[in-house]
Structure formats: structure tokens, C-alpha cells
Motif scaffolding. Structure first.
Motif, PDB file in Angstrom:
ATOM      1  N   ASP A   8      -4.416 -55.123 -80.885  1.00 63.73           N
ATOM      2  CA  ASP A   8      -5.038 -55.486 -81.980  1.00 63.73           C
ATOM      3  C   ASP A   8      -4.173 -55.166 -83.322  1.00 63.73           C
ATOM      4  O   ASP A   8      -4.693 -55.733 -84.371  1.00 63.73           O
ATOM      5  CB  ASP A   8      -6.639 -55.310 -81.932  1.00 63.73           C
ATOM      6  N   LEU A   9      -3.283 -54.443 -83.080  1.00 63.39           N
ATOM      7  CA  LEU A   9      -2.250 -53.993 -84.224  1.00 63.39           C
ATOM      8  C   LEU A   9      -1.562 -54.981 -84.859  1.00 63.39           C
ATOM      9  O   LEU A   9      -1.436 -54.936 -85.969  1.00 63.39           O
ATOM     10  CB  LEU A   9      -1.598 -52.846 -83.819  1.00 63.39           C
ATOM     11  N   PRO A  51       3.660 -44.385 -85.844  1.00 60.51           N
ATOM     12  CA  PRO A  51       2.761 -44.943 -86.232  1.00 60.51           C
ATOM     13  C   PRO A  51       2.884 -46.625 -86.070  1.00 60.51           C
ATOM     14  O   PRO A  51       3.384 -47.143 -87.098  1.00 60.51           O
ATOM     15  CB  PRO A  51       2.219 -44.509 -87.672  1.00 60.51           C
ATOM     16  N   ILE A  52       2.890 -47.035 -84.878  1.00 58.10           N
ATOM     17  CA  ILE A  52       3.428 -48.558 -84.582  1.00 58.10           C
ATOM     18  C   ILE A  52       2.583 -49.638 -85.527  1.00 58.10           C
ATOM     19  O   ILE A  52       3.170 -50.504 -85.549  1.00 58.10           O
ATOM     20  CB  ILE A  52       3.399 -48.847 -82.944  1.00 58.10           C
ATOM     21  N   ALA A  53       1.470 -49.023 -85.629  1.00 55.60           N
ATOM     22  CA  ALA A  53       0.611 -50.224 -86.471  1.00 55.60           C
ATOM     23  C   ALA A  53       1.120 -50.193 -87.928  1.00 55.60           C
ATOM     24  O   ALA A  53       1.104 -51.357 -88.402  1.00 55.60           O
ATOM     25  CB  ALA A  53      -0.817 -49.777 -86.572  1.00 55.60           C
ATOM     26  N   ASN A  54       1.844 -49.363 -88.408  1.00 51.95           N
ATOM     27  CA  ASN A  54       2.637 -49.335 -89.766  1.00 51.95           C
ATOM     28  C   ASN A  54       4.104 -49.504 -89.560  1.00 51.95           C
ATOM     29  O   ASN A  54       4.922 -49.044 -90.556  1.00 51.95           O
ATOM     30  CB  ASN A  54       2.003 -48.312 -90.561  1.00 51.95           C
ATOM     31  N   THR A  55       4.521 -50.227 -88.526  1.00 53.25           N
ATOM     32  CA  THR A  55       5.990 -49.945 -88.443  1.00 53.25           C
ATOM     33  C   THR A  55       6.592 -51.531 -88.224  1.00 53.25           C
ATOM     34  O   THR A  55       5.819 -52.287 -87.464  1.00 53.25           O
ATOM     35  CB  THR A  55       6.326 -49.216 -87.037  1.00 53.25           C
ATOM     36  N   THR A  56       7.594 -51.976 -88.767  1.00 53.69           N
ATOM     37  CA  THR A  56       8.410 -53.163 -88.461  1.00 53.69           C
ATOM     38  C   THR A  56       9.321 -53.112 -87.638  1.00 53.69           C
ATOM     39  O   THR A  56       9.413 -54.250 -86.909  1.00 53.69           O
ATOM     40  CB  THR A  56       8.898 -53.739 -90.013  1.00 53.69           C
ATOM     41  N   THR A  57      10.015 -52.231 -87.651  1.00 58.88           N
ATOM     42  CA  THR A  57      11.365 -52.395 -86.838  1.00 58.88           C
ATOM     43  C   THR A  57      11.711 -50.880 -86.461  1.00 58.88           C
ATOM     44  O   THR A  57      11.582 -49.964 -87.148  1.00 58.88           O
ATOM     45  CB  THR A  57      12.624 -52.793 -87.655  1.00 58.88           C
ATOM     46  N   ALA A  70       6.336 -47.545 -73.320  1.00 59.84           N
ATOM     47  CA  ALA A  70       6.405 -47.582 -74.883  1.00 59.84           C
ATOM     48  C   ALA A  70       7.140 -49.007 -75.271  1.00 59.84           C
ATOM     49  O   ALA A  70       6.340 -49.445 -76.365  1.00 59.84           O
ATOM     50  CB  ALA A  70       7.938 -46.853 -75.134  1.00 59.84           C
ATOM     51  N   MET A  71       7.697 -49.674 -74.417  1.00 57.58           N
ATOM     52  CA  MET A  71       8.041 -51.099 -74.912  1.00 57.58           C
ATOM     53  C   MET A  71       6.729 -52.039 -75.059  1.00 57.58           C
ATOM     54  O   MET A  71       6.773 -53.093 -76.011  1.00 57.58           O
ATOM     55  CB  MET A  71       9.371 -51.752 -74.111  1.00 57.58           C
ATOM     56  N   ARG A  72       5.951 -51.874 -73.870  1.00 52.47           N
ATOM     57  CA  ARG A  72       4.858 -52.737 -73.904  1.00 52.47           C
ATOM     58  C   ARG A  72       3.977 -52.333 -75.119  1.00 52.47           C
ATOM     59  O   ARG A  72       3.434 -53.207 -75.566  1.00 52.47           O
ATOM     60  CB  ARG A  72       4.091 -52.451 -72.814  1.00 52.47           C
ATOM     61  N   GLU A  73       3.765 -51.183 -75.574  1.00 55.60           N
ATOM     62  CA  GLU A  73       3.101 -50.987 -76.657  1.00 55.60           C
ATOM     63  C   GLU A  73       3.510 -51.205 -78.090  1.00 55.60           C
ATOM     64  O   GLU A  73       3.075 -51.890 -78.837  1.00 55.60           O
ATOM     65  CB  GLU A  73       2.740 -49.367 -76.754  1.00 55.60           C
ATOM     66  N   LEU A  74       4.931 -51.097 -78.217  1.00 53.91           N
ATOM     67  CA  LEU A  74       5.732 -51.712 -79.416  1.00 53.91           C
ATOM     68  C   LEU A  74       5.576 -53.189 -79.547  1.00 53.91           C
ATOM     69  O   LEU A  74       5.240 -53.654 -80.613  1.00 53.91           O
ATOM     70  CB  LEU A  74       7.221 -51.258 -79.146  1.00 53.91           C
ATOM     71  N   ALA A  75       5.484 -53.822 -78.327  1.00 50.53           N
ATOM     72  CA  ALA A  75       5.500 -55.445 -78.213  1.00 50.53           C
ATOM     73  C   ALA A  75       4.059 -55.553 -78.451  1.00 50.53           C
ATOM     74  O   ALA A  75       3.919 -56.712 -79.388  1.00 50.53           O
ATOM     75  CB  ALA A  75       5.948 -55.720 -76.903  1.00 50.53           C
ATOM     76  N   ARG A  76       3.067 -55.092 -78.082  1.00 49.28           N
ATOM     77  CA  ARG A  76       1.694 -55.469 -78.420  1.00 49.28           C
ATOM     78  C   ARG A  76       1.445 -55.401 -79.970  1.00 49.28           C
ATOM     79  O   ARG A  76       0.619 -56.052 -80.411  1.00 49.28           O
ATOM     80  CB  ARG A  76       0.971 -54.526 -77.573  1.00 49.28           C
ATOM     81  N   ALA A  77       2.307 -54.250 -80.459  1.00 48.40           N
ATOM     82  CA  ALA A  77       1.837 -54.169 -82.055  1.00 48.40           C
ATOM     83  C   ALA A  77       2.840 -54.856 -82.977  1.00 48.40           C
ATOM     84  O   ALA A  77       2.682 -54.915 -84.065  1.00 48.40           O
ATOM     85  CB  ALA A  77       2.372 -52.565 -82.233  1.00 48.40           C
ATOM     86  N   GLY A  78       3.746 -55.798 -82.363  1.00 43.45           N
ATOM     87  CA  GLY A  78       4.619 -56.664 -82.993  1.00 43.45           C
ATOM     88  C   GLY A  78       5.784 -55.932 -83.685  1.00 43.45           C
ATOM     89  O   GLY A  78       6.235 -56.357 -84.761  1.00 43.45           O
ATOM     90  N   TRP A 103      18.666 -57.183 -80.379  1.00 42.13           N
ATOM     91  CA  TRP A 103      17.308 -57.426 -80.523  1.00 42.13           C
ATOM     92  C   TRP A 103      16.270 -57.823 -79.897  1.00 42.13           C
ATOM     93  O   TRP A 103      16.539 -58.771 -78.873  1.00 42.13           O
ATOM     94  CB  TRP A 103      17.037 -58.319 -82.218  1.00 42.13           C
ATOM     95  N   PHE A 104      15.033 -56.841 -79.501  1.00 41.27           N
ATOM     96  CA  PHE A 104      14.007 -57.395 -78.506  1.00 41.27           C
ATOM     97  C   PHE A 104      12.821 -57.661 -79.535  1.00 41.27           C
ATOM     98  O   PHE A 104      12.039 -56.863 -79.779  1.00 41.27           O
ATOM     99  CB  PHE A 104      13.955 -56.326 -77.611  1.00 41.27           C
ATOM    100  N   SER A 105      12.612 -58.999 -79.360  1.00 45.93           N
ATOM    101  CA  SER A 105      11.340 -59.467 -80.043  1.00 45.93           C
ATOM    102  C   SER A 105      10.059 -59.340 -79.461  1.00 45.93           C
ATOM    103  O   SER A 105      10.327 -59.608 -78.220  1.00 45.93           O
ATOM    104  CB  SER A 105      11.505 -60.865 -80.664  1.00 45.93           C
TER     105      SER A 105
END
Length: 325
Positions: A8-9, A51-57, A70-78, A103-105
Motif C-alpha cells: 500500500d505504500l 524508510p521505503i514509504a518516503n524513498t524514491t531511489t 528486500a527487492m520485493r519490498e522495495l518494488a512493492r513500495a515503488g 536501473w531496476f524499476s
């Protein structure tokens, strides 16, 4: 208190996120449901929360590793993740990725297609692509004029000669307006960049300076410019991902670089934010970490990601309306 799931992030707008991370010599993993990076201090491991909810890159430099979780959670948070060399500058390129950085989008097929449809509507027309490129360069000049005359920058020691800056930008505006093709635009971009470097050198009293390409510069200003530009590329890549624009649909840099749209997007803020701080940090003798902090603070304070996103949206919609039925 109910915990917000990582899926949901993405409801938090990227343009309102505050953080860009550059990490080196650490491991990125999931610990207790949180994404953290781990550093070693002797026999002790130190865990630091991201704080992945407040991170762009997140830029991963030398000596880093990242777990699948970690990559799974980062991807979920965009969050966009990039592998790069030391100091945020490129070490290698992988796959069909852009700007010499891997870059991994985040994988999401539910982003809006409005701006992609508008972009491709005009992109295959050479004349309209030139119109879009001119808009991009004019917006870049507007941003330069605004940011270089900010009070905070003057108080930091970058008190640029306003009359000289205005004359440079006005000359560039006129040249851009009458440019017949992208080659002319790229030539003007190079001319203006050279003039801006000289103006910055004179403003801070840096001395002799020559811009080195491809990370070959050994003086502090060149190293900081390389480092800071890759932070801007992170914002450019994030903006393109948010709007669903493929990196190959460049309007200016596409003939010379893979993923040129990231270069185009980063150009909107790169000279405005990064260039002054590169020379200021070089004069102060800052280290890479301090310089990176100044750049991130400047881009956050000036809402650079907001500006890139809004500019790309405006270019897409206004240029698409000029397509003949």
C-alpha cells in the motif's frame, strides 16, 4: 496501531517523498518486516532502517548486496533501485538499461497510460518531437534562472552575477526558439553548459576548470558533478516510471544514448541544483557524503521531482494537441 503493508505504500506520491539513498559496503535485507542496510563495525553489525514509504531511489555502490526479500519490498513500495560504481558514478551497465547504470524499476502494470498515449501520439513526428525538445530546454532555462538566484544559494556563497546570468539565458532562449533540428539544440546546450561552468568558476573563485567526461576528472568539482548528476538521473528515472514513459522515447538525447529520456528529464534540474553545489563543495573541501547531503536537501527543498513530473506532463499534453487529425 495497524501496520501499513508495503503493497500500500505506493499511495504516497513519489513527488512528495524526501529520500534518495546512496549505499556502499553494506548489505540490504529485510529484518523484522523492515528494509534495512547492515554495516560492520568490528565484530558488531549495525542495522539502519530505510524508510521505503518516503524513498524514491536507492543507489547501490561498491561492496553492496541486496536480498530477494528486500527487492520485493522495495518494488512493492515503488522504489527504483540502481547499481552503480563508487561515489554514485557508473561502474558498469547491465541489460538494456539506461544512463550507464543498471536501473531496476518496480513492476506495476497498473500505472495510468494517459501520458504514455499522449507522448507516443506526437513522438513519431520529427517536427513535433523538436517542438517537445524546445519546450524541455525552455523549462530548463526557467528553472536555472529561478534556482541560481535563490537567497539560500547566495547565503551559501554562490552569489552569481545576475545580469550576466540573465544575458546568458536570454541568448539561449532565442537560439532555442529558432533551432531547426535537435543537433542545433544539442549544440546550444553544450555552449550554454560551458558558459555556466565558467560563470560558476568565476562566482566561487575556483580557478582553472575543464569539464571531464566519463568520470575521468580528478579534481573535486568534476567528481562532484559526476556524483550529483547521477542523483538527478535517479529523479529522472523515477519521474518516467511514475508517468509510465519508456526511457527510449527521448526527444533530445535519444540519438546518442540508450534510455535518453532519463537524460532529458534530468536536464530539467541538473544544472539548476547540482552544478552550484558541486563548486561550493569543492571550494569547502567537502567529502562525498556531505556533498550528497547538500544536493539531496536542495532537490527536496526545491521540489525537483515535482517539477520534472509536471514538466513531462505538460510537454506530453500540449505537444499531443498539435497532432493533425
Amino acid at each position: 496501531m495497524e501496520q501499513l503493508p508495503s503493497s500500500d505504500l505506493k499511495t504516497i506520491l513519489h513527488s512528495k517523498r524526501a529520500n534518495i539513498y546512496y549505499l556502499q559496503h553494506c548489505r540490504v535485507l529485510v529484518n523484522g518486516g523492515r528494509v534495512e542496510y547492515v554495516t560492520d563495525a568490528g565484530k558488531q553489525s549495525l542495522y539502519w532502517n530505510i524508510p521505503i514509504a518516503n524513498t524514491t531511489t536507492v543507489l547501490l555502490g561498491t561492496g553492496t548486496s541486496v536480498t530477494q526479500a528486500a527487492m520485493r519490498e522495495l518494488a512493492r513500495a515503488g522504489v527504483l533501485v540502481g547499481f552503480c560504481g563508487g561515489g554514485g558514478t557508473p561502474l558498469f551497465s547491465a541489460n538494456e538499461i539506461d544512463v550507464d547504470i543498471a536501473w531496476f524499476s518496480p513492476q506495476s502494470e497498473y500505472r495510468p497510460t494517459e501520458y504514455l498515449q499522449a507522448w507516443v501520439k506526437f513522438w513519431f513526428d520529427d517536427d513535433l518531437r523538436l517542438v517537445a525538445a524546445k519546450q524541455l530546454q525552455q523549462l530548463r532555462l526557467q528553472r536555472l534562472s529561478l534556482q541560481w538566484q535563490q537567497r539560500a544559494l547566495r547565503e551559501a556563497g554562490f552569489a552569481v552575477d545576475t545580469a550576466q546570468l540573465d544575458a546568458l539565458l536570454q541568448s539561449s532562449r532565442c537560439t532555442i526558439e529558432v533551432a531547426q533540428d535537435t543537433t542545433a539544440l544539442l549544440t546550444e546546450e553544450a555552449r550554454l553548459s560551458k558558459a555556466l561552468f565558467k560563470l560558476a568558476v568565476d562566482t566561487v573563485g575556483y580557478g582553472t576548470f575543464s569539464r571531464a567526461k566519463g568520470g575521468t576528472g580528478t579534481d573535486p568539482a568534476n567528481r562532484f558533478l559526476d556524483h550529483g548528476n547521477y542523483l538527478a538521473y535517479g529523479l529522472g528515472a523515477t519521474a518516467c516510471w511514475v508517468l509510465g514513459l519508456p526511457h527510449g522515447l527521448a526527444v533530445l538525447h535519444g540519438k546518442t544514448r540508450r534510455g535518453g529520456l532519463v537524460f532529458d528529464a534530468a536536464d530539467l534540474v541538473k544544472d539548476a541544483c547540482i552544478l552550484p553545489h558541486a563548486f561550493l563543495s569543492a571550494m569547502r573541501g567537502d567529502d562525498e557524503q556531505a556533498f550528497r547531503r547538500y544536493c539531496i536537501e536542495a532537490m527536496t527543498r526545491s521540489e525537483s521531482l515535482d517539477f520534472i513530473i509536471d514538466s513531462l506532463k505538460a510537454i506530453a499534453t500540449t505537444t499531443a494537441t498539435r497532432v493533425k487529425r
